[in-house]
Scaffold this motif. Structure first.
Motif, PDB file in Angstrom:
ATOM      1  N   ARG A  28       0.818  -1.218   0.000  1.00 41.19           N
ATOM      2  CA  ARG A  28       0.000   0.000   0.000  1.00 41.19           C
ATOM      3  C   ARG A  28       0.846   1.260   0.000  1.00 41.19           C
ATOM      4  NH1 ARG A  28      -4.448   1.749   4.668  1.00 41.19           N
ATOM      5  NH2 ARG A  28      -5.114   3.691   3.656  1.00 41.19           N
ATOM      6  N   LYS A  57      -5.097  -0.842  -4.653  1.00 39.74           N
ATOM      7  CA  LYS A  57      -3.865  -1.018  -3.886  1.00 39.74           C
ATOM      8  C   LYS A  57      -3.657   0.073  -2.841  1.00 39.74           C
ATOM      9  CE  LYS A  57      -2.169  -4.852  -5.547  1.00 39.74           C
ATOM     10  NZ  LYS A  57      -1.951  -6.027  -4.664  1.00 39.74           N
ATOM     11  N   GLY A 104      -5.993   1.409  -1.189  1.00 39.75           N
ATOM     12  CA  GLY A 104      -6.976   1.201  -0.127  1.00 39.75           C
ATOM     13  C   GLY A 104      -8.355   1.730  -0.401  1.00 39.75           C
TER      14      GLY A 104
END
Length: 258
Positions: free
Chosen positions: A47, A126, A128
């Motif tokens: 992330r 990716k 979030g």
């Protein structure tokens, strides 16, 4: 920006048409190149790696908008750093870019279909971003709340950006605020930071006909804890009132909207 220009812009000149076209060609090529180059960073860094790539891409898009069309952006107010909900007025793609550039760990609640867009959708997942399936109604809200709690218990949520109106609106247009942000706030206890904008005066809802000027995105004080109904009324009033002020500051007159 004049009142008439802000509310009822005339047709694009040939030069403005060329500027818009060049920007979108530039943006598409940059997205492809930066997205492909950034894949190894995401695979290694997860992330945080995705956030680094996304930050570079967002900054580049804002630079390209200044280069091709003379659109600049001003951010006002105190930027939140911890876990919170950002409840923002949404007029165009430009306010998405500005929020994503300003916030350190931003992620959005977005339509499920957006997550399927090549390259951008993968990066959104990716970093979030949380997809929402609007057809599932209350079940969708329960799923989102569960995902938020999991993030808060893990490596942190970051700044979750929600558009209470549920869609982009034209300058001067108002839509009833959806109660999702109030429901999430009540279920998680997260503070809510309202955000006002005037970005639609320079960047239309559908993205074509972008014009030069200085757009403003303003972070407002956190709304004190209240019941959900009272909270939603205060949220809408604060965002709409300040957005109106920002648009008036840029020369927009409501009587010319429509």
């Amino acid at each position: 920006m004049s009142g008439g220009g802000g509310a009822v812009p005339g047709p694009l000149t040939p030069w403005q048409y060329a500027q818009n076209l060049l920007f979108y060609i530039h943006a598409a090529l940059a997205t492809l190149v930066m997205g492909l180059i950034g894949i190894p960073q995401v695979m290694v860094g997860g992330r945080e790696g995705a956030n680094r790539v996304a930050s570079r891409w967002v900054g580049y898009m804002l630079w390209a908008a200044r280069l091709h069309m003379g659109v600049s952006c001003e951010v006002r107010g105190a930027l939140p750093a911890g876990d919170c909900i950002i409840a923002a007025k949404h007029q165009c793609f430009l306010d998405i870019l500005v929020l994503a550039h300003a916030l350190p760990r931003r992620n959005f609640i977005m339509k499920r279909e957006v997550m399927r867009v090549p390259i951008m959708g993968w990066y959104a997942y990716k970093v979030g971003c949380i997809p929402i399936d609007r057809s599932k109604g209350r079940d969708a809200m329960r799923a989102i709340t569960t995902r938020i709690r999991e993030r808060m218990a893990g490596d942190g949520l970051g700044q979750l950006i929600i558009y209470p109106e549920g869609t982009r609106t034209r300058p001067g247009e108002r839509r009833a605020y959806k109660h999702g942000v109030g429901t999430i706030r009540e279920a998680t206890g997260l503070p809510v930071v309202p955000v006002a904008v005037n970005t639609g005066l320079f960047w239309p809802r559908k993205g074509w006909g972008i014009r030069s000027g200085r757009a403003v995105v303003e972070f407002l004080p956190v709304i004190a804890a209240e019941g959900t109904r009272e909270f939603m009324a205060r949220l809408e009033d604060r965002i709409e009132t300040q957005s109106d002020k920002l648009m008036a500051e840029a020369g927009f007159r409501h009587e010319l909207a429509g």
